[in-house]
Design a protein around this motif. Structure first.
Motif, PDB file in Angstrom:
ATOM      1  N   HIS A  80      46.952  44.472  35.952  1.00  0.00           N
ATOM      2  CA  HIS A  80      46.165  44.624  37.181  1.00  0.00           C
ATOM      3  C   HIS A  80      46.562  43.457  38.084  1.00  0.00           C
ATOM      4  O   HIS A  80      46.704  42.329  37.613  1.00  0.00           O
ATOM      5  CB  HIS A  80      44.691  44.575  36.757  1.00  0.00           C
ATOM      6  CG  HIS A  80      43.677  44.326  37.801  1.00  0.00           C
ATOM      7  ND1 HIS A  80      43.695  44.928  39.029  1.00  0.00           N
ATOM      8  CD2 HIS A  80      42.558  43.553  37.779  1.00  0.00           C
ATOM      9  CE1 HIS A  80      42.624  44.529  39.716  1.00  0.00           C
ATOM     10  NE2 HIS A  80      41.934  43.690  38.980  1.00  0.00           N
ATOM     11  N   GLU A  82      45.102  41.883  40.575  1.00  0.00           N
ATOM     12  CA  GLU A  82      44.185  40.896  41.168  1.00  0.00           C
ATOM     13  C   GLU A  82      44.559  39.505  40.660  1.00  0.00           C
ATOM     14  O   GLU A  82      44.917  39.313  39.491  1.00  0.00           O
ATOM     15  CB  GLU A  82      42.712  41.229  40.854  1.00  0.00           C
ATOM     16  CG  GLU A  82      41.784  40.402  41.734  1.00  0.00           C
ATOM     17  CD  GLU A  82      40.343  40.929  41.778  1.00  0.00           C
ATOM     18  OE1 GLU A  82      39.991  41.833  41.004  1.00  0.00           O
ATOM     19  OE2 GLU A  82      39.565  40.391  42.602  1.00  0.00           O
ATOM     20  N   HIS A  85      44.411  37.547  37.306  1.00  0.00           N
ATOM     21  CA  HIS A  85      45.247  37.938  36.163  1.00  0.00           C
ATOM     22  C   HIS A  85      46.736  37.833  36.479  1.00  0.00           C
ATOM     23  O   HIS A  85      47.563  38.034  35.597  1.00  0.00           O
ATOM     24  CB  HIS A  85      44.935  39.377  35.732  1.00  0.00           C
ATOM     25  CG  HIS A  85      43.485  39.616  35.513  1.00  0.00           C
ATOM     26  ND1 HIS A  85      42.802  39.082  34.439  1.00  0.00           N
ATOM     27  CD2 HIS A  85      42.566  40.282  36.250  1.00  0.00           C
ATOM     28  CE1 HIS A  85      41.526  39.431  34.524  1.00  0.00           C
ATOM     29  NE2 HIS A  85      41.346  40.149  35.614  1.00  0.00           N
ATOM     30  N   HIS A 147      38.721  48.245  38.207  1.00  0.00           N
ATOM     31  CA  HIS A 147      38.088  48.643  39.433  1.00  0.00           C
ATOM     32  C   HIS A 147      39.064  48.827  40.606  1.00  0.00           C
ATOM     33  O   HIS A 147      38.638  49.192  41.706  1.00  0.00           O
ATOM     34  CB  HIS A 147      37.024  47.601  39.814  1.00  0.00           C
ATOM     35  CG  HIS A 147      37.610  46.207  39.980  1.00  0.00           C
ATOM     36  ND1 HIS A 147      37.239  45.381  41.004  1.00  0.00           N
ATOM     37  CD2 HIS A 147      38.563  45.513  39.304  1.00  0.00           C
ATOM     38  CE1 HIS A 147      37.884  44.236  40.925  1.00  0.00           C
ATOM     39  NE2 HIS A 147      38.686  44.290  39.901  1.00  0.00           N
ATOM     40  N   ASP A 166      40.206  44.088  33.121  1.00  0.00           N
ATOM     41  CA  ASP A 166      38.819  43.856  33.563  1.00  0.00           C
ATOM     42  C   ASP A 166      37.815  44.742  32.821  1.00  0.00           C
ATOM     43  O   ASP A 166      36.660  44.348  32.613  1.00  0.00           O
ATOM     44  CB  ASP A 166      38.678  44.190  35.056  1.00  0.00           C
ATOM     45  CG  ASP A 166      39.156  43.063  35.959  1.00  0.00           C
ATOM     46  OD1 ASP A 166      39.133  41.898  35.524  1.00  0.00           O
ATOM     47  OD2 ASP A 166      39.535  43.358  37.095  1.00  0.00           O
ATOM     48  N   HIS A 223      38.564  39.228  30.466  1.00  0.00           N
ATOM     49  CA  HIS A 223      37.496  38.252  30.728  1.00  0.00           C
ATOM     50  C   HIS A 223      36.520  38.302  29.552  1.00  0.00           C
ATOM     51  O   HIS A 223      36.151  39.388  29.096  1.00  0.00           O
ATOM     52  CB  HIS A 223      36.694  38.605  31.982  1.00  0.00           C
ATOM     53  CG  HIS A 223      37.450  38.528  33.268  1.00  0.00           C
ATOM     54  ND1 HIS A 223      37.925  37.344  33.798  1.00  0.00           N
ATOM     55  CD2 HIS A 223      37.795  39.491  34.153  1.00  0.00           C
ATOM     56  CE1 HIS A 223      38.523  37.598  34.956  1.00  0.00           C
ATOM     57  NE2 HIS A 223      38.463  38.883  35.193  1.00  0.00           N
TER      58      HIS A 223
END
Ligand code: FEO
Length: 393
Positions: A80, A82, A85, A147, A166, A223
Motif C-alpha cells: 500500500h 501510503e 508504509h 482503505h 492496514d 500496524h
C-alpha cells in the motif's frame, strides 16, 4: 540497540514501534502510539521484505536489516503506497539498489507520484500471482478499498501467514509481538476500524470472506500486534462490518450558555430510563477516536447545537461532517438545540449528515432556555428512539 523478532523460522518482524506519535493524517489521535510493521522473509533462494515503514523510522528498519546481516534484498513488496508504509523505500533502494519493488498497478503509480520510486523499476503484482523464494512462495491478493484503492495482501502459504497491511491492524505501540492482551487490542482495533475502515464496510466484508477461504494461522498487519489467533480479529471485524446495530445512541453536543447542555442531559436521562444506552460527547472536550468508535454500531446519532452567527455551532457541523465521512451504519438521527432569534441551524446539520440513509426523528429546538414544552418534546423523542430500537433485528 535494534529490535528484530522471529515469528517463524526465517520470517522476521523488522519494523519500528513509534511510542511517541500522537497524531495521524493530521486528524486521528494516537493515544497509544503506533507501529509500522515490516517483515523479512528468507527463502532458500531469495529474500523479500514486506512494507517499508514510515520515513521517520527508516533508520530503525535499516538497522534491523543490518542486524540480520541482510546483504541482498530480491524483492520489496509495497502492499500500500501510503507513506507510513512506503516512506522508507528510498533509503531501502539506496542500500539495496537491485531489489525489485512489487505492488499493485495503482500502488506503483502512487509511489511514482509521491516521488518514492521510478516507475520503470517496478513490478506489478496481479491478483493471485505468486513469486518463488525457493522453498517458499508469496502470493498476492488484491484487496482494494481497505482503505485505499491500491492495497494488496500477501500470503505465505508454506507458513500459513497472511500479511494484511492496514487491514485488521491497530494503532498500538506495545512490546508484545502478538496480540496477547486481547481486551486492549480489541479496544484499539475498534477505534482504528472506525477511523480507517468503517467508510468501506462492504469491502471489509468482502475481504473477510476471501480470507476465510485461506488456511491462515497468523495474521500479520502493518500496524499493531500480530494475531496468532486470527479468529479473534476476524470475528470482531465480522461483527463491526455487519448490518447489525445496537440499542445505543451517540449524542454529540456543544453548548454556549447552557440551554443545549440542559437539553442534552435531559435527553440522556430520558433515554437511559427507557433502557437505551447513550454515549454522550461534549464537543468542546472529547476524543475523536472515542467518538468514531462509538459510531461503529450505534443505532442512532443525535447532534446538539446552539445557534451562532445564524447557524449551527462549527463544532457541531464538524462532528456531523466527520460522522458522514466515517459512514457508520446508524439508522436514525435527530437534532436538538437552541436559538435566540432564528437561523439555519437545522438545515446545516441535516445537510452535514446527508447521504447516510438516516431516518430523522423530529428535532427539538428551544428558544433560549428549554421550557416545559421542550422537555416534553425531548421525552417524545426519547420514546420514539426507544420504540424504534425495540424493533431492531
Ligand atoms: Fe497505515 Fe493507509 O496507511
Amino acid at each position: 540497540m535494534t529490535l528484530v523478532r522471529e515469528i517463524k523460522s526465517g520470517v522476521f518482524w523488522v519494523g519500528a514501534i513509534d511510542w511517541d506519535r500522537r497524531l495521524f493524517d493530521a486528524l486521528i489521535p494516537l493515544p497509544s502510539g503506533t507501529s509500522y510493521n515490516s517483515y523479512l522473509i528468507r527463502g532458500s533462494e531469495k529474500t523479500a521484505l514486506i512494507d517499508a515503514v514510515d520515513e521517520t523510522k527508516a533508520d530503525v528498519l535499516m538497522d534491523n536489516l543490518r542486524t540480520l546481516n541482510v546483504k541482498d534484498l530480491d524483492y520489496i513488496i509495497v502492499q500500500h503506497a501510503e507513506q507510513d508504509h512506503s516512506g522508507g523505500l528510498k533509503r531501502l533502494l539506496k542500500e539495496y539498489p537491485s531489489a525489485k519493488v512489487i505492488g499493485s498497478a495503482r500502488c506503483l503509480d502512487l509511489l511514482a507520484s509521491f516521488g518514492l520510486a521510478e516507475k520503470d523499476s517496478l513490478l506489478e503484482a496481479k491478483d493471485g500471482e505468486k513469486i518463488s523464494l525457493g522453498n517458499r512462495s508469496l502470493q498476492f491478493i488484491s484487496a482494494p478499498w481497505v482503505h485505499w484503492p491500491d492495497t494488496i495482501f500477501t500470503y505465505l502459504p508454506e507458513e500459513h501467514i497472511l500479511f494484511t497491511c492496514d487491514f485488521l491492524g491497530s494503532h498500538l505501540a506495545t512490546s508484545s509481538l502478538f496480540a496477547s492482551d486481547e481486551a486492549a487490542v480489541s479496544s484499539s482495533a475498534r477505534v482504528y476500524y472506525a477511523e480507517i475502515m468503517m467508510p468501506f464496510r462492504s469491502s471489509v466484508a468482502r475481504h473477510i470472506e476471501r480470507i476465510e477461504g485461506l488456511a491462515v494461522e497468523i495474521i500479520a498487519p502493518s500496524h499493531g500486534p500480530i494475531y496468532d489467533r486470527p479468529a479473534f480479529i476476524l470475528d470482531l471485524y465480522r461483527d463491526w462490518s455487519s448490518d447489525k446495530v445496537k440499542n445505543q445512541v451517540v449524542l454529540a453536543y456543544v453548548s454556549m450558555h447552557g440551554s443545549t447542555r440542559i437539553m442534552a442531559d435531559y435527553l440522556v436521562d430520558a433515554l437511559v430510563s427507557r433502557g437505551v444506552e447513550v454515549r454522550r460527547f461534549d464537543l468542546t472536550n472529547y476524543d475523536l477516536g472515542e467518538f468514531a468508535g462509538a459510531l461503529v454500531d450505534a443505532a442512532t446519532v443525535v447532534i446538539g447545537t446552539p445557534t451562532i452567527l445564524a447557524g449551527a455551532h462549527p463544532l457541531a457541523i464538524y462532528a456531523a461532517t466527520l460522522a458522514r465521512a466515517l459512514r457508520p451504519k446508524a439508522r436514525y438521527a435527530s437534532i436538538i438545540g437552541s436559538f435566540g432569534w432564528g437561523g439555519k441551524m437545522l438545515e446545516q446539520i441535516t445537510e452535514a449528515l446527508s447521504g447516510l440513509n438516516l431516518q430523522f426523528f423530529d428535532p427539538v429546538v428551544a428558544r433560549g432556555l428549554p421550557k416545559e414544552a421542550d422537555l416534553l418534546a425531548l421525552d417524545r423523542l426519547a420514546e420514539e428512539i426507544a420504540a424504534s430500537h425495540r424493533k431492531l433485528d
